[in-house]
Write an enzyme that holds these catalytic residues in place. Structure first.
Site, PDB file in Angstrom:
ATOM      1  N   SER A 286       0.853  -1.188   0.000  1.00 10.72           N
ATOM      2  CA  SER A 286       0.000   0.000   0.000  1.00 10.72           C
ATOM      3  C   SER A 286       0.887   1.235   0.000  1.00 10.72           C
ATOM      4  O   SER A 286       2.099   1.140   0.186  1.00 10.72           O
ATOM      5  CB  SER A 286      -0.864   0.014   1.256  1.00 10.72           C
ATOM      6  OG  SER A 286      -0.016   0.190   2.378  1.00 10.72           O
ATOM      7  N   LYS A 287       0.272   2.384  -0.203  1.00  7.92           N
ATOM      8  CA  LYS A 287       1.044   3.642  -0.199  1.00  7.92           C
ATOM      9  C   LYS A 287       1.820   3.803   1.097  1.00  7.92           C
ATOM     10  O   LYS A 287       2.981   4.178   1.114  1.00  7.92           O
ATOM     11  CB  LYS A 287       0.109   4.827  -0.376  1.00  7.92           C
ATOM     12  CG  LYS A 287      -0.263   5.028  -1.814  1.00  7.92           C
ATOM     13  CD  LYS A 287      -0.400   6.489  -2.158  1.00  7.92           C
ATOM     14  CE  LYS A 287      -0.364   6.606  -3.666  1.00  7.92           C
ATOM     15  NZ  LYS A 287      -1.506   7.198  -4.252  1.00  7.92           N
ATOM     16  N   ARG A 288       1.135   3.516   2.198  1.00  8.68           N
ATOM     17  CA  ARG A 288       1.758   3.665   3.509  1.00  8.68           C
ATOM     18  C   ARG A 288       2.989   2.760   3.624  1.00  8.68           C
ATOM     19  O   ARG A 288       3.957   3.059   4.295  1.00  8.68           O
ATOM     20  CB  ARG A 288       0.723   3.293   4.578  1.00  8.68           C
ATOM     21  CG  ARG A 288       1.169   3.462   6.008  1.00  8.68           C
ATOM     22  CD  ARG A 288      -0.039   3.352   6.915  1.00  8.68           C
ATOM     23  NE  ARG A 288      -0.731   2.069   6.728  1.00  8.68           N
ATOM     24  CZ  ARG A 288      -0.425   0.966   7.384  1.00  8.68           C
ATOM     25  NH1 ARG A 288       0.540   0.964   8.263  1.00  8.68           N
ATOM     26  NH2 ARG A 288      -1.096  -0.155   7.168  1.00  8.68           N
ATOM     27  N   HIS A 289       2.930   1.643   2.934  1.00  9.03           N
ATOM     28  CA  HIS A 289       4.030   0.678   3.003  1.00  9.03           C
ATOM     29  C   HIS A 289       5.120   0.922   1.978  1.00  9.03           C
ATOM     30  O   HIS A 289       6.068   0.150   1.886  1.00  9.03           O
ATOM     31  CB  HIS A 289       3.487  -0.742   2.796  1.00  9.03           C
ATOM     32  CG  HIS A 289       2.668  -1.204   3.956  1.00  9.03           C
ATOM     33  ND1 HIS A 289       1.624  -2.079   3.811  1.00  9.03           N
ATOM     34  CD2 HIS A 289       2.736  -0.901   5.254  1.00  9.03           C
ATOM     35  CE1 HIS A 289       1.092  -2.307   4.995  1.00  9.03           C
ATOM     36  NE2 HIS A 289       1.741  -1.595   5.883  1.00  9.03           N
ATOM     37  N   GLY A 290       4.958   1.923   1.147  1.00  8.76           N
ATOM     38  CA  GLY A 290       6.034   2.211   0.204  1.00  8.76           C
ATOM     39  C   GLY A 290       5.675   2.106  -1.264  1.00  8.76           C
ATOM     40  O   GLY A 290       6.541   2.227  -2.115  1.00  8.76           O
TER      41      GLY A 290
END
Ligand code: GLU
Length: 474
Positions: free
Chosen positions: A242-246
């Site tokens: 996900s975005k939060r994960h990179g």
């Protein structure tokens, strides 16, 4: 060389160069460089509605920033449309493809029926053997591949091993749409063949396409390139990235202050390994890279690891290149223009002088910018709330006396100012730290900074005495 390697990176310009794409590009680049071959760049812009100029620019820019160069001119897939049509016509003429006049309604009905019956082959072969004279008037046909209906389609993948599909589960692919535009599946095959691609290295979300493409290769009598489908990158918990994960564009990593060399090193280890070596110079990566080192399980993205690698690369970069990178990244970070406006010969020299101390602590260029703040701060300094508490009347008075003691120091260096401060502390019966902390606040506005003697030396006599004067009782 007869067996010269040609790889390609083939992004669709429908978005930025995301981190998975960057890794695919890196693997293709490394393999080509390792084998003394070429890496080509093909922009797959056949989807006219979703392909954009800014996306193309972001991809080229991201690759350049990462230091991944390609051989020859960029190939734009859409410019080959006439050639793709020609190949479809060739297959038609050879009886390896046929015209399909199924209406959208018929196709929908077929799909629904297939799904209801749990079949993956969606097209029922309606026009496969039907005489074109039965074609309804006014309907532009698609051209479909006459795919084998029995037997198997097999891919010997360098990463996935032998992957087998039953042909009865595969569709007669559309090669050319009713409007005469080639499909992505046809365009990829024709381009890879015409560009002389010998090795295809891409994400394993394309594995099923490999089977479809193999059927087109077979129909054309062309050799299938060597295939490697690399597992996708997942989040730290194993879920989809996900975005939060990179799952961000390469530009976001630049703006977060990562060095291209660190990101390359991080990416090469995402899904590829060479013993337990973690740090690779570019030359080492090229020398060690091979398809056999690519693992079969999904790699997990780990920001902490990237950060610690980046810190390593910052510590090991030479001071002058860090000053250059510091300047370059200012265009990409919030408030970078404020610092940029203050860059001049003096501040550049101060930055260079402070670098040995700054680089020891910084994990990103953003942290480096932040800790170099004291160089660019305007007088009177803005004092952090936490630091303001240290500016008691007593400490202000101490700062005033210290200022007098420092005034006499010549020449002004880290060593001479240190000696003067030690003498001052001793004379005042104070511990060095008791003197150093208010001094730090007066010089940097903060309670933490690089070593205080480095700060003194970097700022120089005039600026230090002025900053001390600002905090001393008038
Ligand atoms: N254009 C495809 C993508 O961006 C890649 C196609 C390929 O590598 O064959 O996912």
């Amino acid at each position: 060389m007869t067996d010269s390697v040609v790889t390609r990176f083939a992004p669709s310009p429908t978005g930025f160069l995301h981190i998975g794409g960057a890794r695919t590009a890196l693997f293709n680049w490394l393999y080509a460089r390792k084998r003394g071959g070429k890496m080509l760049l093909r922009i797959e812009d056949t989807d006219r509605e979703r392909s954009t100029e800014p996306a193309i620019a972001a991809i080229l820019d991201g690759l350049k920033w990462l230091g991944l160069d390609w051989d020859g001119e960029v190939v734009y897939q859409f410019t080959g449309a006439a050639r793709h049509r020609e190949v479809a016509e060739q297959l038609l003429a050879a009886g390896k493809a046929y015209r399909c006049y199924a209406t959208p309604e018929e196709l929908t009905a077929m799909r629904e029926k297939a799904r209801a019956e749990g079949r993956t082959r969606l097209y029922d072969g309606l026009w496969r053997d039907r005489d074109p004279s039965e074609a309804p008037a006014g309907l532009k046909p698609t051209i479909r591949l006459r795919a084998p209906q029995q037997g198997e389609t097999v891919i010997e993948d360098q990463v996935q091993g032998r992957v087998v599909w039953l042909n009865e589960n595969l569709d007669d692919l559309v090669l050319l749409r009713g409007d005469g535009n080639p499909t992505y599946m046809l365009a990829v095959v024709v381009d890879d063949h015409d560009m002389g691609v010998t090795h295809i290295i891409r994400g394993d979300d394309h594995l099923i396409n490999a089977a479809r493409q193999k059927q087109i290769y077979d129909a054309l009598g062309w050799d299938l390139p060597n295939m490697s489908h690399i597992p996708l990158i997942h989040g730290p918990d194993g879920s989809k990235l996900s975005k939060r994960h990179g799952a961000l564009g390469v530009d976001a990593y630049r703006a977060m202050g990562y060095l291209p060399a660190a990101l390359r090193n991080y990416l090469v280890r995402l899904g590829w390994s060479h013993g337990d070596q973690e740090i690779f110079s570019t030359e080492e990566m090229i020398a060690a890279f091979d398809l056999s080192g690519i693992g079969r399980s999904a790699a997990r993205f780990d920001f902490a690891k990237l950060e610690s690698l980046n810190g390593h690369y910052i510590r090991h970069s030479d001071d002058q290149s860090l000053v250059t990178m510091f300047e370059d990244v200012l265009d990409y970070v919030p408030n970078g223009s404020d610092v940029k406006a203050k860059l001049n010969e003096t501040t550049r020299a101060q930055l260079l002088q402070a670098m040995p101390s700054l680089k020891e602590r910084a994990k990103t260029l953003i942290e480096l910018i932040d800790s170099a703040y004291f160089i660019f701060a305007d007088r009177p300094l803005e004092i952090e709330p936490k630091a303001a508490g240290l500016l008691t009347p007593e400490n202000r008075e101490l700062i005033g006396r210290l200022r007098l003691a420092l005034e006499a120091v010549t020449p002004w260096t880290a060593a001479t100012t240190e000696a003067a401060m030690r003498a001052f502390a001793e004379m005042s019966n104070l511990k060095l730290g008791t003197v150093a902390q208010p001094l730090r606040v007066a010089l940097t506005g903060r309670t933490t900074s690089p070593g205080i003697f480095d700060v003194l030396a970097v700022l120089g006599r005039q600026e230090c005495l002025a900053r001390l004067g600002d905090q001393a009782p008038s």
